[in-house]
Structures are given as C-alpha cells and as structure tokens.
Design a protein around this motif. Structure first.
Motif, PDB file in Angstrom:
ATOM      1  N   LEU A   1      42.425  74.529 -13.371  1.00 33.20           N
ATOM      2  CA  LEU A   1      43.820  74.495 -12.960  1.00 33.20           C
ATOM      3  C   LEU A   1      44.515  75.722 -13.550  1.00 33.20           C
ATOM      4  O   LEU A   1      44.587  75.865 -14.773  1.00 33.20           O
ATOM      5  CB  LEU A   1      44.472  73.201 -13.465  1.00 33.20           C
ATOM      6  CG  LEU A   1      45.962  72.998 -13.234  1.00 33.20           C
ATOM      7  CD1 LEU A   1      46.334  73.124 -11.776  1.00 33.20           C
ATOM      8  CD2 LEU A   1      46.383  71.629 -13.760  1.00 33.20           C
ATOM      9  N   THR A   2      44.994  76.628 -12.704  1.00 30.07           N
ATOM     10  CA  THR A   2      45.558  77.889 -13.192  1.00 30.07           C
ATOM     11  C   THR A   2      47.083  77.949 -13.114  1.00 30.07           C
ATOM     12  O   THR A   2      47.696  78.727 -13.840  1.00 30.07           O
ATOM     13  CB  THR A   2      44.976  79.087 -12.422  1.00 30.07           C
ATOM     14  OG1 THR A   2      45.262  78.938 -11.024  1.00 30.07           O
ATOM     15  CG2 THR A   2      43.474  79.178 -12.630  1.00 30.07           C
ATOM     16  N   GLU A   3      47.719  77.166 -12.230  1.00 28.78           N
ATOM     17  CA  GLU A   3      49.172  77.192 -12.123  1.00 28.78           C
ATOM     18  C   GLU A   3      49.696  75.801 -11.760  1.00 28.78           C
ATOM     19  O   GLU A   3      49.086  75.072 -10.965  1.00 28.78           O
ATOM     20  CB  GLU A   3      49.648  78.172 -11.043  1.00 28.78           C
ATOM     21  CG  GLU A   3      49.362  79.627 -11.332  1.00 28.78           C
ATOM     22  CD  GLU A   3      49.881  80.547 -10.234  1.00 28.78           C
ATOM     23  OE1 GLU A   3      50.921  80.212  -9.606  1.00 28.78           O
ATOM     24  OE2 GLU A   3      49.252  81.592  -9.998  1.00 28.78           O
ATOM     25  N   LEU A   4      50.845  75.468 -12.351  1.00 26.88           N
ATOM     26  CA  LEU A   4      51.586  74.257 -12.011  1.00 26.88           C
ATOM     27  C   LEU A   4      53.035  74.674 -11.740  1.00 26.88           C
ATOM     28  O   LEU A   4      53.646  75.349 -12.565  1.00 26.88           O
ATOM     29  CB  LEU A   4      51.580  73.249 -13.163  1.00 26.88           C
ATOM     30  CG  LEU A   4      50.330  72.423 -13.411  1.00 26.88           C
ATOM     31  CD1 LEU A   4      50.449  71.710 -14.760  1.00 26.88           C
ATOM     32  CD2 LEU A   4      50.117  71.405 -12.292  1.00 26.88           C
ATOM     33  N   THR A   5      53.580  74.276 -10.608  1.00 19.77           N
ATOM     34  CA  THR A   5      54.960  74.625 -10.294  1.00 19.77           C
ATOM     35  C   THR A   5      55.703  73.409  -9.756  1.00 19.77           C
ATOM     36  O   THR A   5      55.227  72.733  -8.838  1.00 19.77           O
ATOM     37  CB  THR A   5      55.037  75.760  -9.263  1.00 19.77           C
ATOM     38  OG1 THR A   5      54.259  76.873  -9.718  1.00 19.77           O
ATOM     39  CG2 THR A   5      56.481  76.212  -9.069  1.00 19.77           C
ATOM     40  N   LEU A   6      56.849  73.160 -10.355  1.00 20.39           N
ATOM     41  CA  LEU A   6      57.736  72.071  -9.960  1.00 20.39           C
ATOM     42  C   LEU A   6      58.933  72.676  -9.232  1.00 20.39           C
ATOM     43  O   LEU A   6      59.517  73.654  -9.693  1.00 20.39           O
ATOM     44  CB  LEU A   6      58.211  71.315 -11.200  1.00 20.39           C
ATOM     45  CG  LEU A   6      59.201  70.176 -11.009  1.00 20.39           C
ATOM     46  CD1 LEU A   6      58.482  68.932 -10.511  1.00 20.39           C
ATOM     47  CD2 LEU A   6      59.923  69.868 -12.318  1.00 20.39           C
TER      48      LEU A   6
ATOM     49  N   GLU B   1      52.577  59.392  -8.340  1.00 19.00           N
ATOM     50  CA  GLU B   1      52.209  59.185  -6.939  1.00 19.00           C
ATOM     51  C   GLU B   1      53.092  59.986  -5.995  1.00 19.00           C
ATOM     52  O   GLU B   1      52.683  60.325  -4.881  1.00 19.00           O
ATOM     53  CB  GLU B   1      52.306  57.696  -6.595  1.00 19.00           C
ATOM     54  CG  GLU B   1      51.206  56.838  -7.210  1.00 19.00           C
ATOM     55  CD  GLU B   1      51.303  55.394  -6.770  1.00 19.00           C
ATOM     56  OE1 GLU B   1      52.423  54.964  -6.424  1.00 19.00           O
ATOM     57  OE2 GLU B   1      50.264  54.710  -6.755  1.00 19.00           O
ATOM     58  N   ALA B   2      54.324  60.304  -6.442  1.00 16.75           N
ATOM     59  CA  ALA B   2      55.261  61.056  -5.611  1.00 16.75           C
ATOM     60  C   ALA B   2      55.201  62.559  -5.878  1.00 16.75           C
ATOM     61  O   ALA B   2      55.999  63.313  -5.326  1.00 16.75           O
ATOM     62  CB  ALA B   2      56.684  60.542  -5.836  1.00 16.75           C
ATOM     63  N   GLY B   3      54.278  63.007  -6.726  1.00 18.24           N
ATOM     64  CA  GLY B   3      54.150  64.424  -7.012  1.00 18.24           C
ATOM     65  C   GLY B   3      54.353  64.739  -8.480  1.00 18.24           C
ATOM     66  O   GLY B   3      54.359  63.850  -9.333  1.00 18.24           O
ATOM     67  N   LEU B   4      54.532  66.013  -8.795  1.00 20.95           N
ATOM     68  CA  LEU B   4      54.711  66.433 -10.176  1.00 20.95           C
ATOM     69  C   LEU B   4      56.055  65.961 -10.725  1.00 20.95           C
ATOM     70  O   LEU B   4      57.041  65.840  -9.994  1.00 20.95           O
ATOM     71  CB  LEU B   4      54.640  67.954 -10.299  1.00 20.95           C
ATOM     72  CG  LEU B   4      53.309  68.627  -9.976  1.00 20.95           C
ATOM     73  CD1 LEU B   4      53.416  70.121 -10.243  1.00 20.95           C
ATOM     74  CD2 LEU B   4      52.161  68.031 -10.770  1.00 20.95           C
TER      75      LEU B   4
ATOM     76  N   TYR C   1      61.678  65.044 -10.852  1.00 24.66           N
ATOM     77  CA  TYR C   1      60.602  64.985  -9.871  1.00 24.66           C
ATOM     78  C   TYR C   1      60.650  66.184  -8.926  1.00 24.66           C
ATOM     79  O   TYR C   1      61.703  66.774  -8.683  1.00 24.66           O
ATOM     80  CB  TYR C   1      60.697  63.697  -9.051  1.00 24.66           C
ATOM     81  CG  TYR C   1      60.306  62.459  -9.809  1.00 24.66           C
ATOM     82  CD1 TYR C   1      59.024  61.932  -9.717  1.00 24.66           C
ATOM     83  CD2 TYR C   1      61.227  61.818 -10.624  1.00 24.66           C
ATOM     84  CE1 TYR C   1      58.659  60.790 -10.416  1.00 24.66           C
ATOM     85  CE2 TYR C   1      60.881  60.677 -11.338  1.00 24.66           C
ATOM     86  CZ  TYR C   1      59.595  60.174 -11.226  1.00 24.66           C
ATOM     87  OH  TYR C   1      59.252  59.052 -11.929  1.00 24.66           O
ATOM     88  N   ASP C   2      59.496  66.508  -8.387  1.00 24.83           N
ATOM     89  CA  ASP C   2      59.409  67.560  -7.396  1.00 24.83           C
ATOM     90  C   ASP C   2      60.227  67.182  -6.159  1.00 24.83           C
ATOM     91  O   ASP C   2      60.123  66.071  -5.651  1.00 24.83           O
ATOM     92  CB  ASP C   2      57.944  67.765  -6.992  1.00 24.83           C
ATOM     93  CG  ASP C   2      57.724  69.024  -6.195  1.00 24.83           C
ATOM     94  OD1 ASP C   2      57.844  70.124  -6.767  1.00 24.83           O
ATOM     95  OD2 ASP C   2      57.435  68.915  -4.984  1.00 24.83           O
TER      96      ASP C   2
END
Length: 284
Positions: free
Chosen positions: A4-9, A27-30, A36-37
């Motif tokens: 995992l190289t990137e996480l973006t909200l 369950e609804a995303g990051l 929440y996203d």
C-alpha cells in the motif's frame, strides 16, 4: 510483494484530498478522525451535486483536519472552519439532494458556509453533509447480494489504482511528447505498488491484514482526469490515449481506469501506508 503506497481521503466530494499515513477502513470507505470519505458535497440551488467536471476550481478547495474542525482554504479566500460535531438529526435543517440517480437526505450547512463556497467556486451553491438517517448503497448489479454502503461517492466506497497502471499511461503520453500525469488526476483512495500494470483489473480480492477488499466494477472515466488539481483548470487530457487501449466491454465500451471496491471483512480496522497486500487474481 504488493504494498500500500498511498491513502487519500476526500472529505468533500470533488474538492481536494487529504494524504494520510494511516486510516480506518469502514464499509462506507476510508475514515480518519471520524471524518468519512465524501461525507460532504457541494450542491446547486436545485440540490444537484456539483463536480470538477463543470467547475474545475473545486480542486483548489483544500481541506485539513484541525482539532474539532475541518479547515478549508481556497485562493483569495479567508480560511473556513466547519465544526465536526454531528448535528442533531431530529432538529437540524435538512434537504433532499441528488447524486447521480440517488436522492439522499442531507444536513443543510449554514449560510456563511454557502457564501464561502459560492465565492470560492464562482457560482451560487451550498455545502451539505450526509445525514445520519440517510442510506445509500452501491449498485448491486456489481456487488451481487452484498449491500455495500457509501456516502456521496460516485457510487462505491473505495477506488483502487496501481502505480504501474499510471506509469503505463505516462509512458504512452511521454512517447507523444506530452506531460506525464500525477496520480491525483485520478483521485484514488488506495494506490498499490509493486504489481503489474492493470493487475487491479483482475484482482478477485485484496487482503491487508484483517481487511479484505473486493474490486467489483471498473471505474468509468469522464473529463475529470483532465483537471490539473494544483491549478484548478483543464490541462493535459489523457482520454484520447486511454481510448486506444482502455475501452472496456464490461462497461459498454466506456474508458476505464482503476477499480471500484467494496469491503468484505475488516470494518473498523486500520490500514497503513507501507503494509503488504495479498492480491488474489482471477482472470475470468
């Protein structure tokens, strides 16, 4: 080994994102710091969602989590701070809004916030927040019997892209004397490294510790990858190149890039940049 190289909200649909080192996977995303996203969305006077497709300046509205507020900045604007405390669902002002084919109940943010967004984007609009009583689910045509919740995303809780897929596109752009594109043009939540180009297209599942994701639908592309996220303006358009090799029969010939995904296991678990991903492939 895939990592995992990137996480973006993206707290506000079609506005800037927040790069994270770790996030809670729901369950609804990051989710990070209980944000929440796509929890917020900008709408016009008719309650129709607005996006960079028509208003590229939205890319310049940049969020930052600051204590108990979401701080927003935009060029030429004083910063705006939005309280993160959820309104009382029984007493707060609400409105029906439209996101694609779904009509969703939302909290109506205050007039000061509406004025700020109207000035930042240049047209009358207002900000809304996903209501505590609202329910919205991904299309079961793609999820099967799984009811996958989402907020104001285009349709699914997560978007996954591999770095190699972008590298492949950029090689083609550079070969034509055009500029390479950064990953933010495609606005993924999760970027995977150390896999082959478009391997995400064929992933049956993606496991990160106790989290299990299932890619379910190729992401159909419109004009948004043409928006320079740093300038809030149309720039290099990759769609003509993508059309030559990314027309997808599963989506009636639409151009696709990246995979929409849902959560099978691990609601509430943490995911972190640098952790390994077990990619199970299925070429059927």
């Amino acid at each position: 080994m895939p990592i995992l190289t990137e996480l973006t909200l993206y707290p506000i649909k079609s506005c800037g994102g927040i790069s994270l080192r770790e996030a809670t996977l729901t369950e609804a995303g990051l989710m990070s710091d209980f944000i929440y996203d796509r929890e917020w969305m900008v709408v016009d006077a008719q309650g129709q969602f607005m996006s960079q497709r028509d208003y590229p300046k939205m890319a310049l509205i940049t969020p930052r989590i600051k204590g108990e507020t979401l701080e927003l900045r935009a060029p030429g604007m004083l910063r705006l701070e939005i309280p993160l405390d959820l309104p009382d669902p029984e007493a707060a002002s609400s409105v029906e809004v439209q996101v694609w084919d779904d009509t969703v109940k939302a909290y109506d943010c205050d007039e000061t916030t509406a004025t700020w967004f109207s000035n930042a984007i240049g047209v009358p609009c207002k900000l809304v927040r996903f209501h505590a009583h609202a329910k919205r689910f991904a299309n079961t045509q793609w999820t099967g019997d799984i009811k996958a919740p989402t907020l104001f995303s285009d349709g699914f809780p997560l978007l996954v892209i591999s770095q190699a897929s972008l590298d492949d596109l950029n090689q083609k752009l550079l070969a034509q004397g055009r500029d390479a594109l950064p990953m933010d043009r495609f606005r993924p939540n999760i970027v995977i490294g150390d896999v082959g180009a478009f391997e995400e297209d064929h992933a049956a599942t993606l496991r990160m510790g106790n989290v299990l994701l299932k890619p379910v639908k190729p992401c159909e592309r419109c004009t948004m990858p043409s928006v320079d996220q740093s300038k809030g303006a149309m720039a290099t358009d990759p769609l003509d190149i993508l059309q030559t090799y990314r027309s997808n029969p599963k989506c009636n010939g639409a151009i696709t890039f990246g995979m929409n995904a849902i959560v099978l296991e691990g609601d509430g678990q943490m995911v972190r940049v640098g952790q390994t991903i077990d990619v199970q492939l299925d070429f059927q």
